[in-house]
Motif scaffolding. Structure first.
Motif, PDB file in Angstrom:
ATOM      1  N   ILE A 152      45.901  54.036  42.429  1.00  0.00           N
ATOM      2  CA  ILE A 152      46.314  54.110  43.831  1.00  0.00           C
ATOM      3  C   ILE A 152      47.011  52.822  44.258  1.00  0.00           C
ATOM      4  CG2 ILE A 152      44.460  55.687  44.509  1.00  0.00           C
ATOM      5  CD1 ILE A 152      42.991  53.196  45.618  1.00  0.00           C
ATOM      6  N   PRO A 153      47.897  52.889  45.244  1.00  0.00           N
ATOM      7  CA  PRO A 153      48.511  51.651  45.735  1.00  0.00           C
ATOM      8  C   PRO A 153      47.450  50.694  46.276  1.00  0.00           C
ATOM      9  CG  PRO A 153      49.665  53.595  46.565  1.00  0.00           C
ATOM     10  CD  PRO A 153      48.402  54.084  45.911  1.00  0.00           C
ATOM     11  N   ILE A 155      28.586  42.199  44.100  1.00  0.00           N
ATOM     12  CA  ILE A 155      29.105  41.951  45.448  1.00  0.00           C
ATOM     13  C   ILE A 155      30.636  41.961  45.394  1.00  0.00           C
ATOM     14  CG2 ILE A 155      29.153  40.338  47.392  1.00  0.00           C
ATOM     15  CD1 ILE A 155      26.480  39.212  46.272  1.00  0.00           C
ATOM     16  N   PHE A 156      31.242  42.954  46.035  1.00  0.00           N
ATOM     17  CA  PHE A 156      32.702  43.065  46.049  1.00  0.00           C
ATOM     18  C   PHE A 156      33.264  42.369  47.278  1.00  0.00           C
ATOM     19  CE2 PHE A 156      31.430  46.696  43.414  1.00  0.00           C
ATOM     20  CZ  PHE A 156      32.232  46.478  42.310  1.00  0.00           C
ATOM     21  N   GLY A 157      34.362  41.651  47.077  1.00  0.00           N
ATOM     22  CA  GLY A 157      35.023  40.978  48.173  1.00  0.00           C
ATOM     23  C   GLY A 157      36.055  41.872  48.839  1.00  0.00           C
ATOM     24  N   SER A 158      36.888  41.275  49.670  1.00  0.00           N
ATOM     25  CA  SER A 158      37.823  42.053  50.492  1.00  0.00           C
ATOM     26  C   SER A 158      39.256  42.011  49.976  1.00  0.00           C
ATOM     27  CB  SER A 158      37.785  41.541  51.931  1.00  0.00           C
ATOM     28  OG  SER A 158      38.167  40.174  51.966  1.00  0.00           O
ATOM     29  N   THR A 159      39.441  41.420  48.787  1.00  0.00           N
ATOM     30  CA  THR A 159      40.802  41.294  48.249  1.00  0.00           C
ATOM     31  C   THR A 159      40.962  42.151  47.005  1.00  0.00           C
ATOM     32  OG1 THR A 159      40.995  39.040  49.092  1.00  0.00           O
ATOM     33  CG2 THR A 159      42.538  39.695  47.372  1.00  0.00           C
ATOM     34  N   MET A 160      42.053  42.912  46.990  1.00  0.00           N
ATOM     35  CA  MET A 160      42.323  43.812  45.864  1.00  0.00           C
ATOM     36  C   MET A 160      43.833  43.865  45.668  1.00  0.00           C
ATOM     37  SD  MET A 160      41.407  47.855  45.800  1.00  0.00           S
ATOM     38  CE  MET A 160      42.390  49.066  44.955  1.00  0.00           C
ATOM     39  N   THR A 161      44.263  43.756  44.403  1.00  0.00           N
ATOM     40  CA  THR A 161      45.689  43.863  44.098  1.00  0.00           C
ATOM     41  C   THR A 161      45.899  44.901  42.999  1.00  0.00           C
ATOM     42  OG1 THR A 161      45.574  42.063  42.477  1.00  0.00           O
ATOM     43  CG2 THR A 161      46.176  41.475  44.741  1.00  0.00           C
ATOM     44  N   VAL A 162      47.037  45.575  43.065  1.00  0.00           N
ATOM     45  CA  VAL A 162      47.411  46.550  42.041  1.00  0.00           C
ATOM     46  C   VAL A 162      48.724  46.096  41.425  1.00  0.00           C
ATOM     47  CG1 VAL A 162      48.026  48.939  41.564  1.00  0.00           C
ATOM     48  CG2 VAL A 162      46.226  48.435  43.217  1.00  0.00           C
ATOM     49  N   THR A 163      48.724  45.921  40.109  1.00  0.00           N
ATOM     50  CA  THR A 163      49.933  45.537  39.385  1.00  0.00           C
ATOM     51  C   THR A 163      50.092  46.460  38.192  1.00  0.00           C
ATOM     52  OG1 THR A 163      49.588  43.216  40.019  1.00  0.00           O
ATOM     53  CG2 THR A 163      51.167  43.665  38.246  1.00  0.00           C
ATOM     54  N   GLY A 164      51.117  47.295  38.223  1.00  0.00           N
ATOM     55  CA  GLY A 164      51.294  48.244  37.133  1.00  0.00           C
ATOM     56  C   GLY A 164      50.105  49.176  37.028  1.00  0.00           C
ATOM     57  N   ASN A 165      49.431  49.175  35.879  1.00  0.00           N
ATOM     58  CA  ASN A 165      48.272  50.044  35.651  1.00  0.00           C
ATOM     59  C   ASN A 165      46.947  49.323  35.903  1.00  0.00           C
ATOM     60  OD1 ASN A 165      50.289  51.722  34.764  1.00  0.00           O
ATOM     61  ND2 ASN A 165      49.303  52.276  32.849  1.00  0.00           N
ATOM     62  N   THR A 166      46.990  48.173  36.564  1.00  0.00           N
ATOM     63  CA  THR A 166      45.807  47.317  36.681  1.00  0.00           C
ATOM     64  C   THR A 166      45.406  47.086  38.138  1.00  0.00           C
ATOM     65  OG1 THR A 166      46.361  46.180  34.622  1.00  0.00           O
ATOM     66  CG2 THR A 166      44.854  45.052  36.103  1.00  0.00           C
ATOM     67  N   ILE A 167      44.087  47.147  38.383  1.00  0.00           N
ATOM     68  CA  ILE A 167      43.510  46.741  39.670  1.00  0.00           C
ATOM     69  C   ILE A 167      42.692  45.476  39.445  1.00  0.00           C
ATOM     70  CG2 ILE A 167      41.750  47.285  41.402  1.00  0.00           C
ATOM     71  CD1 ILE A 167      42.527  50.168  41.288  1.00  0.00           C
ATOM     72  N   THR A 168      42.919  44.480  40.284  1.00  0.00           N
ATOM     73  CA  THR A 168      42.090  43.269  40.286  1.00  0.00           C
ATOM     74  C   THR A 168      41.403  43.190  41.639  1.00  0.00           C
ATOM     75  OG1 THR A 168      43.640  42.126  38.811  1.00  0.00           O
ATOM     76  CG2 THR A 168      42.049  40.767  40.001  1.00  0.00           C
ATOM     77  N   ILE A 169      40.082  43.039  41.619  1.00  0.00           N
ATOM     78  CA  ILE A 169      39.326  43.030  42.864  1.00  0.00           C
ATOM     79  C   ILE A 169      38.256  41.932  42.805  1.00  0.00           C
ATOM     80  CG2 ILE A 169      37.710  44.794  42.011  1.00  0.00           C
ATOM     81  CD1 ILE A 169      37.575  45.869  44.899  1.00  0.00           C
ATOM     82  N   GLN A 170      38.065  41.218  43.902  1.00  0.00           N
ATOM     83  CA  GLN A 170      37.031  40.190  43.951  1.00  0.00           C
ATOM     84  C   GLN A 170      35.669  40.822  43.702  1.00  0.00           C
ATOM     85  OE1 GLN A 170      37.751  38.574  47.894  1.00  0.00           O
ATOM     86  NE2 GLN A 170      38.514  36.657  47.004  1.00  0.00           N
ATOM     87  N   ALA A 171      34.886  40.212  42.810  1.00  0.00           N
ATOM     88  CA  ALA A 171      33.568  40.761  42.485  1.00  0.00           C
ATOM     89  C   ALA A 171      32.700  39.681  41.866  1.00  0.00           C
ATOM     90  CB  ALA A 171      33.711  41.932  41.518  1.00  0.00           C
ATOM     91  N   THR A 172      31.445  39.637  42.274  1.00  0.00           N
ATOM     92  CA  THR A 172      30.503  38.659  41.755  1.00  0.00           C
ATOM     93  C   THR A 172      29.153  39.335  41.519  1.00  0.00           C
ATOM     94  OG1 THR A 172      31.564  36.923  43.061  1.00  0.00           O
ATOM     95  CG2 THR A 172      29.385  36.425  42.160  1.00  0.00           C
ATOM     96  N   PRO A 173      28.620  39.301  40.295  1.00  0.00           N
ATOM     97  CA  PRO A 173      27.267  39.830  40.071  1.00  0.00           C
ATOM     98  C   PRO A 173      26.254  39.082  40.920  1.00  0.00           C
ATOM     99  CG  PRO A 173      28.416  39.507  37.990  1.00  0.00           C
ATOM    100  CD  PRO A 173      29.260  38.854  39.054  1.00  0.00           C
ATOM    101  N   SER A 174      25.273  39.803  41.430  1.00  0.00           N
ATOM    102  CA  SER A 174      24.335  39.209  42.380  1.00  0.00           C
ATOM    103  C   SER A 174      23.171  38.487  41.714  1.00  0.00           C
ATOM    104  CB  SER A 174      23.773  40.298  43.309  1.00  0.00           C
ATOM    105  OG  SER A 174      23.109  41.299  42.540  1.00  0.00           O
TER     106      SER A 174
END
Length: 276
Positions: free
Chosen positions: A198-199, A222-241
């Motif tokens: 998805i976009p 814990i997921f953050g509020s920033t997410m980017t999509v580049t080509g076939n990849t999603i990068t999203i802020q995330a930190t194990p609790s």
């Protein structure tokens, strides 16, 4: 000279009428009026190519020890196999690590090649359309053969697959996640798919909501509020609790490709053990 007496035309017509009209003897009518007679037990229909499993395709996925889809592997029918339907080898794994092979029952043997070199051997034991198992010989430790089943090729496959899952530490080094012990702190998760997802969502609460609805982790990530999509990849802020803990994350079908395909559900596991 004695001649065989000719049968009256009326008798010949009656016999033909009996053979074609009687449902028990008529191979076209029998499976319709008598459903207890299974299609597979009617060799006459099989010879005509009507129904049965002749049009099915066997599919499955090949992943390495890190859960990464193995793309471009060539499956070549082994010379020890009698594979009459395997007329167009090799069968090459796609962007999701999936292969597609014409259906037939029995033991199907393949030599698998990677970059043109022998990689391992694969045997598919096919007892029925929903009873398929795999055996490997010479495969690397941890290699996975999964999601074995059959498809009707008249209905094009509609797969959207998670190809790879990794993490980024605070210096942007990539970390293997699936089946791995992670010894660094994680700043973001990176998901690679078989096609464009998805976009990107606008940074903010919507990203966090999307992540919590579609990625279920235990213990909590814990997921953050920033997410980017580049080509076939999603990068999203995330930190194990929690530290020094086994994690299991389920990626759900609510994750969609840009073309609207739902994700094939996938589970990954890792052990989070960052430095004190």
């Amino acid at each position: 000279m004695n001649r065989h007496p000719k049968l009256p035309t009326s008798i010949v017509l009656v016999c033909l009428w009996f053979l074609l009209g009687n449902c028990y003897f008529n191979p076209f009518v029998q499976p319709i009026v008598n459903p207890e007679v299974k299609e597979k037990t009617n060799p006459f229909l099989g010879l005509l190519g009507l129904g049965g499993t002749s049009n099915l395709v066997i599919t499955g996925q090949i992943r390495d020890a890190n859960g990464v889809a193995m793309v471009g592997l060539a499956l070549v029918p082994s010379s020890v196999s009698i594979q009459s339907k395997s007329t167009l080898p090799p069968y090459t794994t796609d962007a999701g690590g999936r292969f597609y092979i014409p259906y037939q029952s029995g033991k199907l043997n393949f030599d698998v090649f990677k970059d043109g070199l022998p990689f391992f051997t694969l045997a598919l034991n096919v007892s029925g359309p929903s009873a398929i198992t795999a055996e490997t010989s010479g495969a690397p430790a941890g290699l996975e053969i999964s999601n074995l089943g059959t498809l009707d090729p008249t209905n094009p496959p509609n797969f959207f697959d998670l190809v790879k899952v990794s993490g980024l530490d605070f210096t942007m080094n990539e970390l293997t996640l699936h089946n791995a012990e992670v010894n660094s702190f994680i700043d973001s998760f990176v998901f690679t798919f078989s096609e464009a997802p998805i976009p990107a969502l606008t940074p903010g609460p919507l990203v966090t909501s999307w992540a919590s609805q579609n990625i279920s982790c235990f213990p909590t990530v814990i997921f953050g509020s920033t997410m980017t999509v580049t080509g076939n990849t999603i990068t999203i802020q995330a930190t194990p609790s929690s530290n020094t803990v086994n994690y299991e994350c389920t990626f759900k079908s609510g994750i969609l490709s840009a073309s609207g395909k739902p994700l094939t559900q996938r589970i990954i596991r890792f052990f989070f053990n960052p430095p004190v």
